[in-house]
Design a protein around this motif. Structure first.
Motif, mmCIF file in Angstrom:
data_model
loop_
_atom_site.group_PDB
_atom_site.id
_atom_site.type_symbol
_atom_site.label_atom_id
_atom_site.label_comp_id
_atom_site.label_asym_id
_atom_site.label_seq_id
_atom_site.Cartn_x
_atom_site.Cartn_y
_atom_site.Cartn_z
ATOM 1 N N THR A 106 0.844 -1.192 0.000
ATOM 2 C CA THR A 106 0.000 0.000 0.000
ATOM 3 C C THR A 106 0.881 1.245 0.000
ATOM 4 O OG1 THR A 106 -1.734 -1.171 1.207
ATOM 5 C CG2 THR A 106 -1.836 1.230 1.240
ATOM 6 N N TYR A 107 0.472 2.220 -0.818
ATOM 7 C CA TYR A 107 1.213 3.474 -0.969
ATOM 8 C C TYR A 107 0.281 4.664 -0.795
ATOM 9 C CZ TYR A 107 5.171 0.848 -2.688
ATOM 10 O OH TYR A 107 6.226 -0.011 -2.770
ATOM 11 N N ASN A 108 0.778 5.701 -0.124
ATOM 12 C CA ASN A 108 0.127 7.014 -0.115
ATOM 13 C C ASN A 108 0.802 7.839 -1.202
ATOM 14 O OD1 ASN A 108 -1.702 6.620 1.971
ATOM 15 N ND2 ASN A 108 -0.250 7.271 3.536
ATOM 16 N N ILE A 109 -0.003 8.547 -1.977
ATOM 17 C CA ILE A 109 0.531 9.346 -3.075
ATOM 18 C C ILE A 109 0.033 10.775 -2.926
ATOM 19 C CG2 ILE A 109 0.708 9.634 -5.577
ATOM 20 C CD1 ILE A 109 -0.554 6.330 -4.351
ATOM 21 N N GLU A 110 0.949 11.731 -2.919
ATOM 22 C CA GLU A 110 0.590 13.151 -2.891
ATOM 23 C C GLU A 110 1.000 13.766 -4.221
ATOM 24 O OE1 GLU A 110 2.035 15.285 0.493
ATOM 25 O OE2 GLU A 110 0.474 14.425 1.774
ATOM 26 N N ILE A 111 0.060 14.458 -4.836
ATOM 27 C CA ILE A 111 0.310 15.123 -6.114
ATOM 28 C C ILE A 111 0.236 16.626 -5.877
ATOM 29 C CG2 ILE A 111 -0.520 15.458 -8.470
ATOM 30 C CD1 ILE A 111 -1.683 12.573 -8.269
ATOM 31 N N THR A 112 1.285 17.338 -6.296
ATOM 32 C CA THR A 112 1.358 18.783 -6.082
ATOM 33 C C THR A 112 1.556 19.499 -7.413
ATOM 34 O OG1 THR A 112 3.738 18.620 -5.660
ATOM 35 C CG2 THR A 112 2.284 18.586 -3.736
ATOM 36 N N ASP A 113 1.198 20.793 -7.418
ATOM 37 C CA ASP A 113 1.431 21.614 -8.608
ATOM 38 C C ASP A 113 2.840 22.198 -8.546
ATOM 39 O OD1 ASP A 113 1.294 23.804 -6.839
ATOM 40 O OD2 ASP A 113 -0.673 24.446 -7.543
ATOM 41 N N GLU A 114 3.177 23.035 -9.515
ATOM 42 C CA GLU A 114 4.539 23.579 -9.581
ATOM 43 C C GLU A 114 4.857 24.539 -8.444
ATOM 44 O OE1 GLU A 114 5.803 23.173 -14.199
ATOM 45 O OE2 GLU A 114 4.610 24.950 -13.711
ATOM 46 N N GLU A 115 3.833 25.007 -7.741
ATOM 47 C CA GLU A 115 4.057 25.867 -6.578
ATOM 48 C C GLU A 115 4.113 25.063 -5.280
ATOM 49 O OE1 GLU A 115 1.556 26.963 -8.980
ATOM 50 O OE2 GLU A 115 3.302 27.944 -9.854
ATOM 51 N N GLY A 116 4.031 23.732 -5.400
ATOM 52 C CA GLY A 116 4.095 22.875 -4.219
ATOM 53 C C GLY A 116 2.769 22.734 -3.494
ATOM 54 N N ARG A 117 1.682 23.203 -4.092
ATOM 55 C CA ARG A 117 0.360 23.102 -3.456
ATOM 56 C C ARG A 117 -0.251 21.732 -3.730
ATOM 57 N NH1 ARG A 117 -2.084 28.444 -6.092
ATOM 58 N NH2 ARG A 117 -1.393 27.181 -7.863
ATOM 59 N N LEU A 118 -0.884 21.162 -2.718
ATOM 60 C CA LEU A 118 -1.480 19.837 -2.831
ATOM 61 C C LEU A 118 -2.669 19.870 -3.782
ATOM 62 C CD1 LEU A 118 -1.335 16.912 -1.777
ATOM 63 C CD2 LEU A 118 -2.917 17.618 0.039
ATOM 64 N N VAL A 119 -2.606 19.080 -4.835
ATOM 65 C CA VAL A 119 -3.672 18.964 -5.826
ATOM 66 C C VAL A 119 -4.541 17.752 -5.517
ATOM 67 C CG1 VAL A 119 -4.147 18.524 -8.282
ATOM 68 C CG2 VAL A 119 -2.352 20.144 -7.623
ATOM 69 N N CYS A 120 -3.906 16.635 -5.162
ATOM 70 C CA CYS A 120 -4.630 15.386 -4.934
ATOM 71 C C CYS A 120 -3.864 14.531 -3.934
ATOM 72 C CB CYS A 120 -4.772 14.637 -6.274
ATOM 73 S SG CYS A 120 -5.554 13.024 -6.170
ATOM 74 N N SER A 121 -4.594 13.885 -3.049
ATOM 75 C CA SER A 121 -3.992 12.862 -2.195
ATOM 76 C C SER A 121 -4.710 11.557 -2.490
ATOM 77 C CB SER A 121 -4.069 13.235 -0.713
ATOM 78 O OG SER A 121 -5.396 13.484 -0.323
ATOM 79 N N SER A 122 -3.926 10.493 -2.560
ATOM 80 C CA SER A 122 -4.469 9.213 -2.984
ATOM 81 C C SER A 122 -3.848 8.090 -2.164
ATOM 82 C CB SER A 122 -4.155 9.012 -4.474
ATOM 83 O OG SER A 122 -4.710 7.828 -4.971
ATOM 84 N N ARG A 123 -4.549 6.955 -2.152
ATOM 85 C CA ARG A 123 -4.023 5.748 -1.515
ATOM 86 C C ARG A 123 -4.269 4.595 -2.468
ATOM 87 N NH1 ARG A 123 -6.055 1.509 2.094
ATOM 88 N NH2 ARG A 123 -8.056 2.341 1.443
ATOM 89 N N LEU A 124 -3.257 3.773 -2.672
ATOM 90 C CA LEU A 124 -3.340 2.647 -3.599
ATOM 91 C C LEU A 124 -2.882 1.377 -2.899
ATOM 92 C CD1 LEU A 124 -3.556 1.536 -6.594
ATOM 93 C CD2 LEU A 124 -1.089 1.919 -6.694
ATOM 94 N N THR A 125 -3.642 0.313 -3.078
ATOM 95 C CA THR A 125 -3.230 -1.011 -2.618
ATOM 96 C C THR A 125 -3.054 -1.899 -3.835
ATOM 97 O OG1 THR A 125 -4.366 -0.774 -0.507
ATOM 98 C CG2 THR A 125 -3.846 -3.022 -1.209
ATOM 99 N N CYS A 126 -1.924 -2.588 -3.874
ATOM 100 C CA CYS A 126 -1.613 -3.511 -4.965
ATOM 101 C C CYS A 126 -1.502 -4.929 -4.434
ATOM 102 C CB CYS A 126 -0.272 -3.150 -5.610
ATOM 103 S SG CYS A 126 -0.297 -1.612 -6.534
ATOM 104 N N MET A 127 -1.985 -5.868 -5.234
ATOM 105 C CA MET A 127 -1.779 -7.281 -4.949
ATOM 106 C C MET A 127 -0.494 -7.705 -5.655
ATOM 107 S SD MET A 127 -4.275 -10.579 -5.583
ATOM 108 C CE MET A 127 -4.898 -9.819 -7.061
ATOM 109 N N LEU A 128 0.335 -8.459 -4.949
ATOM 110 C CA LEU A 128 1.602 -8.933 -5.482
ATOM 111 C C LEU A 128 1.466 -10.408 -5.809
ATOM 112 C CD1 LEU A 128 3.895 -7.238 -2.816
ATOM 113 C CD2 LEU A 128 2.992 -6.266 -4.941
ATOM 114 N N ARG A 129 1.874 -10.771 -7.026
ATOM 115 C CA ARG A 129 1.693 -12.146 -7.496
ATOM 116 C C ARG A 129 2.946 -12.622 -8.212
ATOM 117 N NH1 ARG A 129 -3.830 -14.146 -7.827
ATOM 118 N NH2 ARG A 129 -2.748 -15.587 -9.165
ATOM 119 N N ASP A 130 3.107 -13.925 -8.249
ATOM 120 C CA ASP A 130 4.172 -14.496 -9.066
ATOM 121 C C ASP A 130 3.820 -14.285 -10.534
ATOM 122 O OD1 ASP A 130 5.554 -15.359 -6.838
ATOM 123 O OD2 ASP A 130 4.614 -17.337 -6.858
ATOM 124 N N ARG A 131 4.830 -14.003 -11.332
ATOM 125 C CA ARG A 131 4.604 -13.796 -12.766
ATOM 126 C C ARG A 131 4.134 -15.103 -13.340
ATOM 127 N NH1 ARG A 131 6.367 -9.769 -16.231
ATOM 128 N NH2 ARG A 131 7.792 -8.998 -14.681
#
Length: 131
Positions: A106-131
């Motif tokens: 699981t990852y927290n992701i912060e997306i900012t504009d060129e002035e460093g202002r928060l545009v979006c905050s997100s959370r993603l969970t990934c399942m990990l599997r054998d290829r």
């Protein structure tokens, strides 16, 4: 080295089409940027879905590095809160691992504009599997 590891896998994909560039990638932290131009909704604002694509790209990249050779990561859940609009330039996302197990990451992701202002905050969970 980073371009060699990721470049071929992102060729001819949505990542390339949206102009996403990964500038740093480790299992713990991934940084990348995306142009606002070409990724807007009809009002000229950065599309919320584009922010989600950037967030999922960064989080999944970290999860792939975390999973290791011979394994893959697939997003199974994403949430996003859009805090402000962006109308030009680039947005930058930083994905930070909050959980790294054998089957989930699981990852927290912060997306900012060129002035460093928060545009979006997100959370993603990934399942990990054998290829």
């Amino acid at each position: 080295m980073l371009e060699e590891e990721l470049g071929a896998s992102y060729r001819n994909t949505l990542v390339e089409r949206m102009g996403i560039e990964i500038t740093e990638a480790t299992p713990e932290r991934v940084v990348g940027r995306m142009p606002v131009e070409g990724n807007t909704q009809p009002y000229g604002l950065l599309h919320g879905g584009a922010s989600c694509v950037l967030a999922e790209t960064l989080g999944t990249t970290g999860a792939v590095f975390h999973a290791g050779p011979g394994r893959i990561a697939v997003g199974i859940e994403i949430s996003a809160t859009h805090h402000r609009s962006a109308t030009s330039g680039y947005v930058t996302g930083v994905a930070t691992r909050v959980h790294g197990g054998r089957t989930l990451a699981t990852y927290n992701i912060e997306i900012t504009d060129e002035e460093g202002r928060l545009v979006c905050s997100s959370r993603l969970t990934c399942m990990l599997r054998d290829r």
